[in-house]
Design an enzyme around this catalytic site. Structure first.
Site, PDB file in Angstrom:
ATOM      1  CG  ASP A   1       6.535   2.745  -7.773  1.00 16.47           C
ATOM      2  OD1 ASP A   1       6.067   3.901  -7.818  1.00 16.47           O
ATOM      3  OD2 ASP A   1       6.080   1.874  -7.004  1.00 16.47           O
TER       4      ASP A   1
ATOM      5  N   GLY B   1       0.817  -1.212   0.000  1.00 15.95           N
ATOM      6  CA  GLY B   1       0.000   0.000   0.000  1.00 15.95           C
ATOM      7  C   GLY B   1       0.846   1.256   0.000  1.00 15.95           C
TER       8      GLY B   1
ATOM      9  CG  ASP C   1       5.266  -3.603  -5.001  1.00 16.97           C
ATOM     10  OD1 ASP C   1       5.899  -4.656  -5.197  1.00 16.97           O
ATOM     11  OD2 ASP C   1       5.779  -2.588  -4.497  1.00 16.97           O
ATOM     12  CG  ASN C   2       7.675  -1.198  -7.617  1.00 14.51           C
ATOM     13  OD1 ASN C   2       6.843  -0.570  -6.956  1.00 14.51           O
ATOM     14  ND2 ASN C   2       8.862  -1.507  -7.145  1.00 14.51           N
TER      15      ASN C   2
ATOM     16  N   GLY D   1       2.662   3.794   1.405  1.00 12.28           N
ATOM     17  CA  GLY D   1       3.220   4.102   2.708  1.00 12.28           C
ATOM     18  C   GLY D   1       3.816   5.499   2.778  1.00 12.28           C
TER      19      GLY D   1
END
Ligand code: AMP
Ligand code: MG
Length: 464
Positions: A253, A86, A243-244, A88
């Site tokens: 990212d 998530g 996640d990237n 952060g």
């Protein structure tokens, strides 16, 4: 200042995000503003430069309409599963719809969120400038990418290996939906959320595609094209965790990313990538692996186990699309408009010579484009050159495929070092030069040079 923002993502449901205001910062100062991008987003650059604009870009004031949100996602990091990551250190301010489409506006480095775990939610100037420089260079190189709208200094210190000046990046993206966003809901068996997210992603990115299978194929094709494009420019993402990887097909990212200087296919830049998982020549393989994770996450809404054969086939299509795109891109770099499978041996032949000679990736192709001999002492190259010339390569094609300028890692490091000491001039010079990488402005010859041995950057750290 009023920003014409919606918060479309929040309509998906409460499990998709946490509402979270940014943590205010002490003394915001605008370092960089991308005026052309602001205008293309229908935003007034002068208003963004005003105290009210700066308050928004620093997180000191939220958009009037709604709260910023931290988005939930999961991901495989270096192959290991993290069920909850998530945002952060980032917040989605909202989305803006322009004649060119809908775009997310996100602050990165805006303070802690419920997803911060042990992190401070902040970013220091280095990674903010790196992402600004590299993402805008990628845009100018024609590569799908998130953009950088602004960089703001916070007037606060951020503690890393030492204390650094803090900064916040305003990122613009087609969306921030990641492979890991689908994984997050699959891991929670939240079928409804998977369906809603699929519908949202289809509508935003692939309106012509249908259903989860259609989405899967669209993402497979977009990523295959993207990664082939990276390869043709010698770009190493560095942290291709799930996640990237963006569902939109944009590069996202920018952490320890870099462009190759001296060519070696196993080049790694990330200091934490000890196994070489995300090395230059592993990127297509890893892209396919990530897409298999996307397929797994979508399985519950594709009909479960029965859908495995078709989903597998759709993921496996990655290989052919990637190889065709790779051949087209490298063919263009050698001036071949319609390269054949046989011409691929010409590409690999040159790359092998370059690896042996440790030739500079960008400058070798550019020298061929400008009619210079990049490797005058290599007999192997002379033989290769004869074979190549026999195909009557098109210089016009090569000029559009072989940039003179790339954001070289040592130049970025030098720019960051100067900026930390209070001098932004090297950064703005780099950004300006990289706006026309195929047609370099005069007086930028030094930016074309590979690093001297003492300038070489061995590893870059994750962008925290
Ligand atoms: P990334 O390096 O962008 O792929 O981030 C991986 C995960 O670590 C994401 O969940 C980030 O939000 C989180 N993260 C990275 N840096 C920080 C930080 N300084 N504070 C809080 N969370 C962070
Ligand atoms: Mg990330």
């Amino acid at each position: 200042m009023h920003l014409p923002l919606a918060q479309s993502y929040a309509t998906l449901g409460p499990q998709f995000f946490r509402a979270q205001p940014a943590e205010p910062v002490a003394a915001p100062e605008l370092l960089l503003l991308n005026e052309a991008l602001a205008r293309s987003l229908t935003l007034d650059p002068e208003a963004l430069k005003s105290p009210e604009g700066l308050a928004l870009l620093s997180g000191n004031e939220a958009p009037a309409q709604h709260s910023p949100i931290a988005q939930a996602y999961a991901g495989h990091q270096f192959g290991g599963w993290s069920p909850q990551l998530g945002d952060g250190r980032a917040l989605l301010l909202g989305d803006i719809t322009t004649p060119e489409g809908t775009f997310d506006l996100q602050l990165k480095g805006s303070g802690r969120t419920p997803f911060s775990r042990n992190g401070d939610g902040r970013a220091w100037l280095g990674p903010v400038l790196r992402e600004y420089i590299v993402s805008e260079a990628m845009q100018a190189l024609g590569v799908p990418t998130t953009r950088a709208l602004a960089a703001v200094a916070t007037g606060e210190r951020v503690q890393r290996e030492r204390a650094y000046p803090g900064a916040i990046l305003t990122r613009v993206a087609a969306s921030h939906i990641r492979v890991g966003t689908f994984q997050y809901f699959a891991a929670r068996n939240d079928v409804q959320a998977l369906e809603a997210l699929t519908a949202f992603a289809l509508k935003r990115h692939y309106p012509e595609a249908e259903g989860p299978m259609g989405l899967l194929s669209a993402v497979v094709a977009a990523q295959a094209r993207l990664i082939a494009h990276w390869m043709s420019l010698g770009f190493i993402h560095g942290v291709m965790n799930t996640d990237n990887m963006a569902i939109s097909g944009q590069t996202i990212d920018y952490g320890p990313c870099a462009f190759i200087d001296a060519y070696h296919p196993q080049t790694v830049y990330s200091s934490i990538d000890r196994m070489g998982r995300y090395a230059y020549d592993q990127q297509a393989q890893i892209g396919g692996w990530n897409l298999a994770q996307l397929a797994s996450a979508l399985l519950p809404i594709m009909g479960g186990e029965e859908a495995i054969p078709e989903a597998t086939e759709r993921v496996n299509a990655f290989r052919d699309i990637y190889q065709a795109e790779y051949l087209a891109r490298f063919g263009a770099k050698l001036g071949l408009a319609e390269p054949t499978a046989e011409d691929l041996s010409l590409v690999t032949g040159l790359l092998e010579i370059m690896a042996t000679e440790q030739a500079d990736f960008t400058n070798t192709f550019r020298a061929l484009t400008e009619g210079h001999n990049p490797l005058p002492d290599s007999l192997a190259f002379a033989a290769w050159h004869g074979r190549w010339q026999a195909l009557a390569p098109s210089l016009d094609l090569m000029k559009q495929a072989n940039p003179a300028l790339i954001p070289r890692n040592h130049r970025i490091e030098q720019a960051i070092e100067a900026a930390v000491a209070g001098d932004l001039a090297p950064t703005t010079r780099l950004i300006q030069a990289l706006a026309t990488p195929f047609d370099p402005p005069e007086g930028t010859e030094d930016l074309r040079l590979p690093p001297l041995p003492e300038e070489e950057v061995q590893a870059t750290f994750c962008g925290t």
